[in-house]
Structure formats: structure tokens, C-alpha cells
Design a protein around this motif. Structure first.
Motif, mmCIF file in Angstrom:
data_model
loop_
_atom_site.group_PDB
_atom_site.id
_atom_site.type_symbol
_atom_site.label_atom_id
_atom_site.label_comp_id
_atom_site.label_asym_id
_atom_site.label_seq_id
_atom_site.Cartn_x
_atom_site.Cartn_y
_atom_site.Cartn_z
ATOM 1 N N HIS A 86 0.744 -1.071 -0.023
ATOM 2 C CA HIS A 86 0.037 -0.024 -0.055
ATOM 3 C C HIS A 86 0.714 1.150 0.045
ATOM 4 C CE1 HIS A 86 -3.366 -2.642 0.847
ATOM 5 N NE2 HIS A 86 -2.823 -3.183 1.909
ATOM 6 N N ALA A 87 2.147 1.176 -0.087
ATOM 7 C CA ALA A 87 3.218 2.413 -0.008
ATOM 8 C C ALA A 87 3.107 2.757 -1.548
ATOM 9 C CB ALA A 87 4.612 2.005 0.450
ATOM 10 N N ILE A 88 2.840 4.058 -1.583
ATOM 11 C CA ILE A 88 3.047 4.954 -2.730
ATOM 12 C C ILE A 88 4.394 5.378 -3.404
ATOM 13 C CG2 ILE A 88 1.942 6.933 -4.108
ATOM 14 C CD1 ILE A 88 -0.082 7.335 -2.084
ATOM 15 N N PRO A 89 4.588 4.800 -4.476
ATOM 16 C CA PRO A 89 6.172 5.077 -5.024
ATOM 17 C C PRO A 89 6.548 6.514 -5.036
ATOM 18 C CG PRO A 89 4.852 3.362 -6.270
ATOM 19 C CD PRO A 89 3.798 4.069 -5.626
ATOM 20 N N MET A 90 7.496 7.023 -4.843
ATOM 21 C CA MET A 90 7.965 8.161 -4.763
ATOM 22 C C MET A 90 7.661 8.904 -6.161
ATOM 23 S SD MET A 90 11.749 10.127 -4.334
ATOM 24 C CE MET A 90 12.028 9.819 -2.603
ATOM 25 N N GLY A 91 7.955 8.068 -7.049
ATOM 26 C CA GLY A 91 7.662 8.926 -8.397
ATOM 27 C C GLY A 91 6.126 9.396 -8.750
ATOM 28 N N GLN A 92 5.148 8.433 -8.025
ATOM 29 C CA GLN A 92 3.780 8.607 -8.259
ATOM 30 C C GLN A 92 3.576 9.964 -7.361
ATOM 31 O OE1 GLN A 92 1.521 5.254 -7.729
ATOM 32 N NE2 GLN A 92 -0.635 6.563 -7.346
ATOM 33 N N GLN A 93 4.307 9.933 -6.083
ATOM 34 C CA GLN A 93 4.030 11.109 -5.204
ATOM 35 C C GLN A 93 4.492 12.454 -5.971
ATOM 36 O OE1 GLN A 93 5.391 10.367 -1.295
ATOM 37 N NE2 GLN A 93 5.404 8.373 -1.581
ATOM 38 N N LEU A 94 5.696 12.453 -6.400
ATOM 39 C CA LEU A 94 6.240 13.722 -7.281
ATOM 40 C C LEU A 94 5.255 13.924 -8.287
ATOM 41 C CD1 LEU A 94 10.206 13.129 -7.716
ATOM 42 C CD2 LEU A 94 8.852 14.803 -6.390
ATOM 43 N N GLU A 95 4.791 12.941 -9.260
ATOM 44 C CA GLU A 95 3.971 13.353 -10.184
ATOM 45 C C GLU A 95 2.498 14.074 -9.882
ATOM 46 O OE1 GLU A 95 1.439 11.197 -13.873
ATOM 47 O OE2 GLU A 95 3.023 10.393 -12.903
ATOM 48 N N GLN A 96 2.057 13.528 -8.781
ATOM 49 C CA GLN A 96 0.843 14.211 -8.225
ATOM 50 C C GLN A 96 1.103 15.490 -7.558
ATOM 51 O OE1 GLN A 96 -0.419 11.439 -4.944
ATOM 52 N NE2 GLN A 96 -1.321 9.845 -6.692
#
Length: 374
Positions: A86-96
Motif C-alpha cells: 500500500h506504499a505509494i512510490p516516490m515517482g507517483q507522489q512527485l507526479e501528483q
């Protein structure tokens, strides 16, 4: 020429020696090449100057390719360690986080201060949607501040490019406003390492510098001016006091026997056209301009003796204008000199600026001359 028209005699018309421009005081008008830091901080270290030069050089590359830095980060990166469930990858966090930038009032205010507020949203979308950026984002874990800083610079560079395009000009922006926008974006993305990032970027940037991709221009300004002065200075001299050049051409033609065909390159084509427009030279049966700016200068109403709207006098003979689409100093004349000029295109397959002189190494050019010469 001996191959296409062996019966023709070639006569040189080198006007640069007597009617061309020179740096009369050997370039003493050029400021000495010191960095801005050295001028404002006499105690600045040489390493500090080098860091500043690298930063300016990086922006020189980013303004040509906003994703330059991210492209360096893309190859050779190890994939991130396996994440907890359930952890959100850093790349996805950055994109958001990046997609939220245009909704952040504080970011928009800094962007507007920099003159790129209206294009910030499009710039963010262009950057985060690029496949290269998507690849980097998938490998983002472990990069941390280096990636956030690179992403902030990419968005800022893309916004600058979009603002320039929208204005059809170079938007006035100094380094302080640009860096303020980068810092604001990086902070909104989670913070970045201050400076130019890690070893990947520094090694790539230094390689680019060593290959001559870009260097802080002010350090080379004297040399650049000396190299550019003959061509640029000739244009300025001709447009302000061009009669000497036209007289030189007329004198050269008058000394020749028999019918004459003029083949004139670049500014020589401009001067030859005006010389023929201003004086009846019965011996001249053909004018061939090559990579010439005459049509542009006429349209700009900048020709010294031929104002825009004036028709070409009958003293101008048949005129063939040779251009290469890749030559950024070549223009076409049929649109402004209706039925008085015949545009002929050739392709040197060479990039600019080499394309501006490549005509004379192109066999097709001489074939064309063989077709049009009387």
C-alpha cells in the motif's frame, strides 16, 4: 564551373578587403570576461566562479532542452527497493505533487513574478507527460532531492520556452526570478538538494562543456566578437554606408569584357541587387543570388536604396535566387518581387550555419548554374 560551362571565365569580386568592416581599435569595446560574482564579490573564490559558470551553462542547455537534466538521470539508474504494501512510490507522489503546482497560489504568484504564470500549467503537463520523465519517475526512490531539483528546473525551463513562444520573443527574466521559481517548485515537491544535483548531472554537464556544447559566453566574448565582427560588421556597415561596396562591384564589372553573369553570396547578393537597381550595367545579363537576405531586407524596408513598395527597375536583369531551407540566412523573393525573381531551392543536408556556405560544395548548385547561365 569548368565542368558545367568551360567557355565561361570566372572573375573574382572580393570586396571584403576594401569595402568590408574591421574592428578599428582591435576590439577594446568588448568588456573583459569576468563572472558576475567576481564583479560583486572581490573575495569570491575561483571554485565559486566555476560553480556559477556551471549553473549558467546548465541553464543554457535547459533553455534548449528543458528535459536535458532528467535525460541524464534516466539511463543507468537502479530500480528502487521493493516497497511495503500500500506504499505509494516516490515517482507517483512527485507526479501528483507536480500536477498540483498550478493550483498552489504561492507558486502561481512566484511564476507570475517571473512572467510565466499563464503558461505554468501547460509547462507542468508537458514535462510530467513526457515518456522520459515517466521512466525517471518509475526509478525515483533513492534519488530524493536530486530528482526534485531536476524536475523543478525542467518545469521552469519548459515554462520559459512556452512563454517565449507565446510572446514570439525572448521573455525578459533574470537569474534571481528564475531561481526563486525553481526553489518554490522544489519546496512544493518536497525539497531539493541545493545546487546542481549529484554526480550524474555534474559529470554529464562537464562532459557537455568539454565537448563545447555550451560555455558561459561572457568568458569568450572577445573571441566571439572577433569571429563574428567581419560578417555582422559588414552587414551593419553596408546598411549604414553601403555605397563603397556597390561602387566596388560596379568597378569590377566595368573592367570585364563581354557579357557578365553575377553570382553573389549572402550580403554580396544584397549589394549586387542594389548596384544593378541603381545603375544601368548593360553587360550584366543575369544575377544569381545565393543564400541572400535581399528579399527580407526589402520586406523590412531596410534596403538603403530600394524602399519597400518600389518596383525593380528595368536595369535589373533576369534574377535567380538560390536558397536552402536549412540556411537561416537565406530568403525567397517571389512573394515580394512578383515575376521579377525566380527562386530555386537546393538541399545541402547540412545544419546551420554550415548550410550558409555549403552551396559552393554542392554539385547540384553547379548543375543549376549550368541551367540558368546565358
Amino acid at each position: 564551373m569548368a565542368l558545367v560551362r568551360p567557355d565561361y571565365k570566372v572573375a573574382e569580386c572580393y570586396w571584403g578587403g576594401t569595402a568590408g568592416s574591421t574592428l578599428g581599435a582591435q576590439g577594446v569595446s568588448v568588456p573583459a570576461g569576468h563572472s558576475a560574482r567576481a564583479l560583486t564579490d572581490p573575495g569570491a573564490s575561483a571554485s565559486g566562479d566555476a560553480d556559477e559558470d556551471e549553473e549558467v551553462a546548465l541553464w543554457g542547455l535547459l533553455e534548449r532542452d528543458p528535459l536535458f537534466e532528467l535525460r541524464l538521470l534516466s539511463p543507468g539508474q537502479d530500480t528502487a527497493e521493493e516497497l511495503p504494501p500500500h506504499a505509494i512510490p516516490m515517482g507517483q507522489q512527485l507526479e501528483q505533487a507536480a500536477r498540483r503546482l498550478p493550483l498552489d497560489a504561492s507558486i502561481v504568484a512566484v511564476a507570475e513574478e517571473a512572467g510565466v504564470g499563464e503558461v505554468l500549467g501547460d509547462a507542468v503537463e508537458t514535462v510530467v507527460s513526457d515518456p522520459t520523465v515517466s521512466d525517471v519517475m518509475r526509478m525515483a526512490d533513492g534519488m530524493g532531492g536530486e530528482l526534485r531539483g531536476a524536475l523543478a528546473r525542467a518545469v521552469t525551463a519548459e515554462a520559459l520556452r512556452a512563454a517565449d513562444d507565446a510572446a514570439c520573443d525572448v521573455v525578459a527574466l533574470d537569474g534571481a526570478h528564475r531561481d526563486a521559481l525553481v526553489d518554490a517548485i522544489a519546496a512544493a515537491l518536497g525539497g531539493s538538494d541545493r545546487g546542481l544535483g549529484g554526480m550524474v548531472l555534474r559529470s554529464g554537464l562537464r562532459l557537455a562543456l568539454s565537448l563545447g556544447a555550451t560555455k558561459p559566453v561572457e568568458r569568450r566574448r572577445a573571441a566571439i566578437t572577433r569571429m563574428a565582427a567581419p560578417a555582422g560588421g559588414d552587414v551593419l556597415l553596408y546598411l549604414s554606408r553601403g555605397q563603397a561596396l556597390r561602387d566596388f562591384i560596379i568597378k569590377t564589372i566595368s573592367a570585364l569584357d563581354g557579357p557578365v553573369a553575377i553570382v553573389a553570396h549572402s550580403l554580396g547578393g544584397v549589394a549586387s541587387l542594389e548596384a544593378l537597381a541603381g545603375q544601368q550595367l548593360a553587360a550584366v545579363e543575369l544575377l544569381v543570388t545565393v543564400g541572400s537576405q535581399a528579399p527580407l531586407l526589402y520586406e523590412l524596408n531596410a534596403l538603403p536604396t530600394l524602399p519597400f513598395g518600389a518596383t525593380l527597375p528595368s536595369s535589373v536583369p533576369r534574377w535567380v535566387n538560390v536558397y536552402d531551407q536549412r540556411d537561416l540566412l537565406a530568403y525567397v523573393g517571389e512573394g515580394v518581387f512578383a515575376r521579377r525573381v525566380e527562386d530555386r531551392r537546393i538541399d545541402s543536408k547540412s545544419p546551420f550555419p554550415r548550410s550558409h556556405s555549403a552551396y559552393f560544395a554542392n554539385r547540384r548548385f553547379y548543375t543549376l548554374l549550368g541551367e540558368v547561365l546565358p
